[in-house]
Scaffold this motif. Structure first.
Motif, PDB file in Angstrom:
ATOM      1  N   GLN A   1      -1.884  -1.107  -3.848  1.00  0.00           N
ATOM      2  CA  GLN A   1      -2.834  -0.005  -3.700  1.00  0.00           C
ATOM      3  C   GLN A   1      -2.058   1.305  -3.679  1.00  0.00           C
ATOM      4  O   GLN A   1      -1.142   1.482  -2.879  1.00  0.00           O
ATOM      5  N   VAL A   2      -2.427   2.231  -4.579  1.00  0.00           N
ATOM      6  CA  VAL A   2      -1.686   3.480  -4.758  1.00  0.00           C
ATOM      7  C   VAL A   2      -2.609   4.648  -4.446  1.00  0.00           C
ATOM      8  O   VAL A   2      -3.628   4.849  -5.112  1.00  0.00           O
ATOM      9  N   GLY A   3      -2.270   5.433  -3.432  1.00  0.00           N
ATOM     10  CA  GLY A   3      -3.088   6.561  -3.024  1.00  0.00           C
ATOM     11  C   GLY A   3      -3.076   7.691  -4.035  1.00  0.00           C
ATOM     12  O   GLY A   3      -2.205   7.761  -4.923  1.00  0.00           O
ATOM     13  N   ALA A   4      -4.026   8.594  -3.911  1.00  0.00           N
ATOM     14  CA  ALA A   4      -4.172   9.720  -4.835  1.00  0.00           C
ATOM     15  C   ALA A   4      -2.866  10.504  -4.946  1.00  0.00           C
ATOM     16  O   ALA A   4      -2.185  10.755  -3.951  1.00  0.00           O
ATOM     17  N   GLY A   5      -2.517  10.870  -6.183  1.00  0.00           N
ATOM     18  CA  GLY A   5      -1.290  11.617  -6.424  1.00  0.00           C
ATOM     19  C   GLY A   5      -0.036  10.771  -6.382  1.00  0.00           C
ATOM     20  O   GLY A   5       1.071  11.291  -6.574  1.00  0.00           O
ATOM     21  N   GLY A   6      -0.183   9.471  -6.163  1.00  0.00           N
ATOM     22  CA  GLY A   6       0.967   8.585  -6.086  1.00  0.00           C
ATOM     23  C   GLY A   6       1.291   7.946  -7.425  1.00  0.00           C
ATOM     24  O   GLY A   6       0.520   8.030  -8.386  1.00  0.00           O
ATOM     25  N   HIS A   7       2.441   7.286  -7.469  1.00  0.00           N
ATOM     26  CA  HIS A   7       2.849   6.581  -8.696  1.00  0.00           C
ATOM     27  C   HIS A   7       3.547   5.290  -8.324  1.00  0.00           C
ATOM     28  O   HIS A   7       4.355   5.241  -7.388  1.00  0.00           O
ATOM     29  N   LEU A   8       3.257   4.225  -9.081  1.00  0.00           N
ATOM     30  CA  LEU A   8       3.904   2.920  -8.909  1.00  0.00           C
ATOM     31  C   LEU A   8       4.529   2.491 -10.214  1.00  0.00           C
ATOM     32  O   LEU A   8       3.870   2.460 -11.260  1.00  0.00           O
ATOM     33  N   ASP A   9       5.815   2.133 -10.159  1.00  0.00           N
ATOM     34  CA  ASP A   9       6.480   1.435 -11.256  1.00  0.00           C
ATOM     35  C   ASP A   9       6.600  -0.027 -10.836  1.00  0.00           C
ATOM     36  O   ASP A   9       7.400  -0.361  -9.946  1.00  0.00           O
TER      37      ASP A   9
ATOM     38  N   THR B   1       0.847  -1.195   0.000  1.00  0.00           N
ATOM     39  CA  THR B   1       0.000   0.000   0.000  1.00  0.00           C
ATOM     40  C   THR B   1       0.885   1.248   0.000  1.00  0.00           C
ATOM     41  O   THR B   1       1.932   1.284   0.652  1.00  0.00           O
ATOM     42  N   GLN B   2       0.434   2.239  -0.756  1.00  0.00           N
ATOM     43  CA  GLN B   2       1.133   3.523  -0.824  1.00  0.00           C
ATOM     44  C   GLN B   2       0.187   4.635  -0.393  1.00  0.00           C
ATOM     45  O   GLN B   2      -0.933   4.742  -0.903  1.00  0.00           O
ATOM     46  N   ASP B   3       0.645   5.479   0.516  1.00  0.00           N
ATOM     47  CA  ASP B   3      -0.126   6.645   0.921  1.00  0.00           C
ATOM     48  C   ASP B   3      -0.181   7.659  -0.219  1.00  0.00           C
ATOM     49  O   ASP B   3       0.640   7.606  -1.154  1.00  0.00           O
TER      50      ASP B   3
ATOM     51  N   LEU C   1       0.884 -22.863 -12.930  1.00  0.00           N
ATOM     52  CA  LEU C   1       0.924 -21.615 -12.180  1.00  0.00           C
ATOM     53  C   LEU C   1      -0.360 -20.837 -12.364  1.00  0.00           C
ATOM     54  O   LEU C   1      -0.816 -20.634 -13.490  1.00  0.00           O
ATOM     55  N   HIS C   2      -0.951 -20.424 -11.248  1.00  0.00           N
ATOM     56  CA  HIS C   2      -2.106 -19.522 -11.264  1.00  0.00           C
ATOM     57  C   HIS C   2      -1.680 -18.247 -10.548  1.00  0.00           C
ATOM     58  O   HIS C   2      -1.273 -18.283  -9.381  1.00  0.00           O
ATOM     59  N   ARG C   3      -1.765 -17.117 -11.257  1.00  0.00           N
ATOM     60  CA  ARG C   3      -1.288 -15.854 -10.699  1.00  0.00           C
ATOM     61  C   ARG C   3      -2.345 -14.772 -10.874  1.00  0.00           C
ATOM     62  O   ARG C   3      -2.892 -14.596 -11.959  1.00  0.00           O
ATOM     63  N   GLU C   4      -2.613 -14.055  -9.791  1.00  0.00           N
ATOM     64  CA  GLU C   4      -3.533 -12.919  -9.813  1.00  0.00           C
ATOM     65  C   GLU C   4      -2.776 -11.677  -9.369  1.00  0.00           C
ATOM     66  O   GLU C   4      -2.146 -11.666  -8.317  1.00  0.00           O
ATOM     67  N   GLN C   5      -2.858 -10.627 -10.206  1.00  0.00           N
ATOM     68  CA  GLN C   5      -2.158  -9.385  -9.910  1.00  0.00           C
ATOM     69  C   GLN C   5      -3.110  -8.213 -10.093  1.00  0.00           C
ATOM     70  O   GLN C   5      -3.759  -8.098 -11.132  1.00  0.00           O
ATOM     71  N   ASP C   6      -3.182  -7.368  -9.067  1.00  0.00           N
ATOM     72  CA  ASP C   6      -4.097  -6.238  -9.086  1.00  0.00           C
ATOM     73  C   ASP C   6      -3.373  -4.966  -8.675  1.00  0.00           C
ATOM     74  O   ASP C   6      -2.591  -4.971  -7.707  1.00  0.00           O
ATOM     75  N   ILE C   7      -3.636  -3.884  -9.412  1.00  0.00           N
ATOM     76  CA  ILE C   7      -3.194  -2.543  -9.014  1.00  0.00           C
ATOM     77  C   ILE C   7      -4.446  -1.702  -8.825  1.00  0.00           C
ATOM     78  O   ILE C   7      -5.230  -1.521  -9.764  1.00  0.00           O
ATOM     79  N   ALA C   8      -4.642  -1.206  -7.613  1.00  0.00           N
ATOM     80  CA  ALA C   8      -5.808  -0.377  -7.296  1.00  0.00           C
ATOM     81  C   ALA C   8      -5.352   1.075  -7.158  1.00  0.00           C
ATOM     82  O   ALA C   8      -4.689   1.442  -6.180  1.00  0.00           O
ATOM     83  N   LEU C   9      -5.691   1.888  -8.164  1.00  0.00           N
ATOM     84  CA  LEU C   9      -5.341   3.311  -8.152  1.00  0.00           C
ATOM     85  C   LEU C   9      -6.471   4.105  -7.507  1.00  0.00           C
ATOM     86  O   LEU C   9      -7.647   3.820  -7.727  1.00  0.00           O
ATOM     87  N   GLU C  10      -6.086   5.127  -6.753  1.00  0.00           N
ATOM     88  CA  GLU C  10      -7.074   6.003  -6.139  1.00  0.00           C
ATOM     89  C   GLU C  10      -6.915   7.410  -6.697  1.00  0.00           C
ATOM     90  O   GLU C  10      -5.796   7.901  -6.872  1.00  0.00           O
ATOM     91  N   GLY C  11      -8.051   8.050  -6.996  1.00  0.00           N
ATOM     92  CA  GLY C  11      -7.991   9.420  -7.503  1.00  0.00           C
ATOM     93  C   GLY C  11      -7.175   9.516  -8.769  1.00  0.00           C
ATOM     94  O   GLY C  11      -7.433   8.819  -9.752  1.00  0.00           O
TER      95      GLY C  11
END
Length: 269
Positions: free
Chosen positions: A103-111, A71-73, A125-135
């Protein structure tokens, strides 16, 4: 006297990482880090904030379980990569399962820039990957698959791969991709509509307001190893090659063309 042979239960690798990042004096810092089993996270000295993931079991096989939660603030910037290529080995029973959520908070960035996953014959192999962007958060995501090691003469004929990749913004899906590679798909790997004979493939997704502005340099970097399109605040590129090395070189050119700053150091070793 009869002796009954009781099959020994194979040891299974399990790992879990939970990491939280926030701002301290305007700089992204780790707030909390929990790690257990064979899943490890390192934060090497680097420009900005970088987390390197490592599977100390040496690879994935049937029955292994990995779970990663990050998680990212708001306002934070983070790079997540892997120390080396992940390997999915032959499975004698069941699937390896990997779950990763960012999970990436508003105004944040993930590489999110993991190195390639090498798939061996009879891997499951079973793989689940999620990126949840906010704002207005943004992200750059790369996923690379290699079907065996060409230099070792390996040919993957049997495979059970299931992947779900998803990016959401405020709970609304903006990129969803389900990938399935099995024996039937490999049997038709030479068809133009499938792998067209390729052993290595990658997908890059950039979610940012200026994604369309980076389309021209992205296409120039790809050359004849891929194609890219941009729409609705997203840039999506697909790459395919005969082997992992030329694909990796093209992918590095592409990332450098659309992303400021150097690649993670582990990519350059």
């Amino acid at each position: 006297m009869l002796h009954q042979t009781i099959p020994a239960e194979l040891p299974r690798a399990q790992g879990r990482i939970r990491a939280d990042f926030g701002l301290a004096g305007g700089v992204t810092r780790r707030l909390r880090l929990f790690q257990s089993g064979s899943a490890k996270a390192m934060l090497p000295p680097a420009p900005g904030c970088e987390m390197v993931l490592l599977n100390t079991s040496g690879g994935l096989t049937g029955g292994d379980r990995m779970k990663i939660t990050v998680t990212q603030d708001p306002g934070t910037a983070l790079v997540v990569t892997t120390q080396t290529a992940e390997r999915a080995y032959r499975s004698t029973s069941g699937r390896a399962r990997v779950s990763a959520r960012f999970q990436v908070g508003a105004g944040g960035h993930l590489d999110l820039l993991p190195q390639e996953t090498i798939l061996f014959d009879r891997a499951a192999l079973h793989r689940e990957q999620d990126i949840a962007l906010e704002g207005d958060a943004t992200c750059l995501w790369v996923e690379t698959l290699i079907l065996g090691r060409a230099a070792m003469g390996e040919v993957v004929r049997h495979l059970d791969l299931s992947e779900r990749r998803r990016i959401t913004r405020d709970g609304r899906p903006i990129f969803v991709e389900n990938l399935r590679l099995d024996d039937a798909a490999l049997n038709g790997r030479d068809r133009p509509a499938t792998l067209a004979g390729a052993r290595a493939l990658a997908t890059l997704v950039l979610v940012a307001p200026d994604a369309a502005d980076r389309l021209a340099p992205a296409r120039a970097a790809l050359g004849n190893l891929g194609a890219a399109s941009a729409f609705d605040g997203k840039l999506v590129a697909r790459l395919m090659a005969d082997d992992g090395w030329p694909l990796r070189q093209a992918l590095m050119r592409l990332i450098r063309a659309i992303r400021p700053g150097p690649l993670p150091r582990v990519w350059q070793i």
